[in-house]
Design a protein around this motif. Structure first.
Motif, mmCIF file in Angstrom:
data_model
loop_
_atom_site.group_PDB
_atom_site.id
_atom_site.type_symbol
_atom_site.label_atom_id
_atom_site.label_comp_id
_atom_site.label_asym_id
_atom_site.label_seq_id
_atom_site.Cartn_x
_atom_site.Cartn_y
_atom_site.Cartn_z
ATOM 1 N N PHE A 51 0.826 -1.206 0.000
ATOM 2 C CA PHE A 51 0.000 0.000 0.000
ATOM 3 C C PHE A 51 0.860 1.257 0.000
ATOM 4 O O PHE A 51 0.534 2.238 -0.682
ATOM 5 C CB PHE A 51 -0.927 0.008 1.209
ATOM 6 C CG PHE A 51 -1.831 1.212 1.260
ATOM 7 C CD1 PHE A 51 -2.989 1.252 0.512
ATOM 8 C CD2 PHE A 51 -1.502 2.310 2.040
ATOM 9 C CE1 PHE A 51 -3.820 2.365 0.531
ATOM 10 C CE2 PHE A 51 -2.319 3.427 2.077
ATOM 11 C CZ PHE A 51 -3.484 3.460 1.321
ATOM 12 N N TYR A 54 2.247 1.772 -3.562
ATOM 13 C CA TYR A 54 1.199 2.179 -4.500
ATOM 14 C C TYR A 54 0.705 3.586 -4.213
ATOM 15 O O TYR A 54 0.599 4.424 -5.128
ATOM 16 C CB TYR A 54 0.032 1.196 -4.450
ATOM 17 C CG TYR A 54 -1.141 1.647 -5.280
ATOM 18 C CD1 TYR A 54 -1.144 1.454 -6.667
ATOM 19 C CD2 TYR A 54 -2.230 2.296 -4.698
ATOM 20 C CE1 TYR A 54 -2.209 1.884 -7.441
ATOM 21 C CE2 TYR A 54 -3.301 2.730 -5.469
ATOM 22 C CZ TYR A 54 -3.283 2.526 -6.836
ATOM 23 O OH TYR A 54 -4.334 2.969 -7.609
ATOM 24 N N SER A 55 0.395 3.879 -2.959
ATOM 25 C CA SER A 55 -0.162 5.194 -2.619
ATOM 26 C C SER A 55 0.861 6.305 -2.842
ATOM 27 O O SER A 55 0.483 7.422 -3.235
ATOM 28 C CB SER A 55 -0.644 5.201 -1.168
ATOM 29 O OG SER A 55 0.420 4.909 -0.276
ATOM 30 N N ARG A 58 0.869 6.988 -6.597
ATOM 31 C CA ARG A 58 -0.333 7.684 -7.033
ATOM 32 C C ARG A 58 -0.401 9.103 -6.480
ATOM 33 O O ARG A 58 -0.896 10.016 -7.148
ATOM 34 C CB ARG A 58 -1.574 6.891 -6.596
ATOM 35 C CG ARG A 58 -1.781 5.638 -7.393
ATOM 36 C CD ARG A 58 -2.099 5.951 -8.848
ATOM 37 N NE ARG A 58 -3.394 6.630 -8.960
ATOM 38 C CZ ARG A 58 -3.647 7.617 -9.798
ATOM 39 N NH1 ARG A 58 -2.701 8.078 -10.595
ATOM 40 N NH2 ARG A 58 -4.850 8.169 -9.845
ATOM 41 N N ALA A 59 0.103 9.317 -5.274
ATOM 42 C CA ALA A 59 0.051 10.651 -4.683
ATOM 43 C C ALA A 59 0.917 11.637 -5.451
ATOM 44 O O ALA A 59 0.555 12.807 -5.608
ATOM 45 C CB ALA A 59 0.486 10.594 -3.222
ATOM 46 N N PHE A 74 -7.968 9.582 -3.304
ATOM 47 C CA PHE A 74 -6.668 10.139 -2.939
ATOM 48 C C PHE A 74 -6.590 11.638 -3.230
ATOM 49 O O PHE A 74 -5.710 12.317 -2.709
ATOM 50 C CB PHE A 74 -5.546 9.436 -3.709
ATOM 51 C CG PHE A 74 -5.219 8.050 -3.224
ATOM 52 C CD1 PHE A 74 -5.939 7.462 -2.207
ATOM 53 C CD2 PHE A 74 -4.188 7.335 -3.795
ATOM 54 C CE1 PHE A 74 -5.647 6.188 -1.752
ATOM 55 C CE2 PHE A 74 -3.875 6.065 -3.357
ATOM 56 C CZ PHE A 74 -4.603 5.479 -2.329
ATOM 57 N N SER A 104 -2.947 16.001 -4.151
ATOM 58 C CA SER A 104 -3.304 14.968 -3.173
ATOM 59 C C SER A 104 -2.500 15.098 -1.890
ATOM 60 O O SER A 104 -2.942 14.663 -0.818
ATOM 61 C CB SER A 104 -3.081 13.576 -3.768
ATOM 62 O OG SER A 104 -1.698 13.328 -3.956
ATOM 63 N N LEU A 108 -4.107 14.152 1.752
ATOM 64 C CA LEU A 108 -3.801 12.804 2.228
ATOM 65 C C LEU A 108 -3.218 12.798 3.631
ATOM 66 O O LEU A 108 -3.265 11.762 4.305
ATOM 67 C CB LEU A 108 -2.836 12.105 1.270
ATOM 68 C CG LEU A 108 -3.447 11.424 0.048
ATOM 69 C CD1 LEU A 108 -2.368 10.758 -0.794
ATOM 70 C CD2 LEU A 108 -4.501 10.408 0.458
ATOM 71 N N ALA A 258 -7.629 1.845 -1.997
ATOM 72 C CA ALA A 258 -6.636 1.644 -3.056
ATOM 73 C C ALA A 258 -7.308 1.164 -4.343
ATOM 74 O O ALA A 258 -6.961 1.615 -5.442
ATOM 75 C CB ALA A 258 -5.578 0.643 -2.601
ATOM 76 N N ASP A 261 -9.156 4.071 -6.049
ATOM 77 C CA ASP A 261 -8.224 4.923 -6.782
ATOM 78 C C ASP A 261 -7.745 4.229 -8.049
ATOM 79 O O ASP A 261 -7.643 4.861 -9.113
ATOM 80 C CB ASP A 261 -7.023 5.262 -5.901
ATOM 81 C CG ASP A 261 -5.932 5.984 -6.665
ATOM 82 O OD1 ASP A 261 -6.050 7.205 -6.848
ATOM 83 O OD2 ASP A 261 -4.971 5.317 -7.107
#
Length: 278
Positions: A51, A54-55, A58-59, A74, A104, A108, A258, A261
């Protein structure tokens, strides 16, 4: 009256010297467990690392987070001027054109802080990453243990304030899910697969948020007489049932946010079209 024959206090390391100091039982084995106790912390580490990777990607991607009428959780609410247009959505340009990073990052910090200070997640990453301790009845490798009494872990005590911030964020994501009942032209009365994805996600986020120990304390933690507050008492009992499933709700809501998103990213990037039911 002292006679000189009284037992003298044992000498040894000061408290906090770890499980191998002279004040603890002298057990030569590292632990007495014969099962695969390491599987749980290893799985926790793998799940949280996945996580995090991935986050983080993406952020900082700052792209493919909006596919009308869906917006990634996100990136909502979008508080910067460089946000992609979100007609009817929570796009508040509080930060002007000077903000050049991904929008984001502005939002976040609140759900991330809520999860990082969550009682269950503390246990998860304390065991998985810091081996403190790695499992029940398995000694931790650290020589000293100060718990959450010193910086930086003393900051875990602000969990309640992150809970206050997480509630409005969940409300905004609920608004986003309602806006999902529109088509790409922003006309109401439509429903696609993305609508269901956002709905499931926001339901899990709400249940996880309400299962928080801070939420339970706010509802009934300071009550001295439950009989005088029957409504709050019933709410306290209901949140207590959710709290018993806090670990399950923590993981399912983490996976759902997740996946929500990821779905918006795939639709926005043109990987496939959002299937429409009506």
């Amino acid at each position: 009256m002292a006679t000189g024959t009284e037992p003298q206090p044992k000498s040894g390391p000061a408290p906090g010297g770890g499980v191998r100091d002279g004040t603890r039982a002298a057990i030569t084995a590292a632990h007495l467990r014969t099962d695969r106790w390491w599987l749980a912390p290893a799985a926790t580490t793998a799940g949280l690392l996945a996580f995090i990777v991935y986050s983080t990607w993406r952020a900082f991607a700052n792209a493919d987070y909006y596919a009308a009428p869906y917006v990634s959780p996100f990136y909502s609410p979008c508080l910067a001027e460089n946000c992609e247009p979100m007609k009817g959505g929570p796009n508040w340009e509080i930060f002007g054109s000077w903000w050049g990073l991904s929008p984001s990052i502005l939002i976040l910090v609140f759900p991330l802080g809520f999860r990082l200070t969550c009682y269950y997640y503390r246990k998860a990453y304390y065991r998985g990453f810091w081996a403190s301790p790695p499992a029940c009845a398995v000694a931790e490798p650290h020589k000293r243990y100060t718990g959450e009494t010193r910086f930086p872990l003393i900051l875990q005590n602000i969990h309640r304030y992150f809970f206050y911030a997480a509630v409005p964020v969940a409300g905004i994501l609920t608004y986003d899910a309602v806006l999902g009942f529109r088509d790409e032209n922003y006309e109401w009365g439509h429903m696609g697969l993305g609508t269901l994805v956002l709905l499931v996600n926001v339901v899990l986020i709400w249940i996880y948020t309400l299962s928080c120990h801070s939420c339970r304390h706010v509802i009934g933690g300071k009550l001295k007489h439950f009989s005088r507050h029957p409504v709050r008492y019933r709410m306290w009992q209901w949140t207590g049932k959710l709290t018993n499933r806090h670990m399950l709700l923590a993981w399912t809501s983490l996976a759902s946010v997740a996946l929500a998103d990821l779905y918006v990213y795939l639709v926005a990037s043109g990987a496939f079209d959002d299937p429409r039911f009506f």
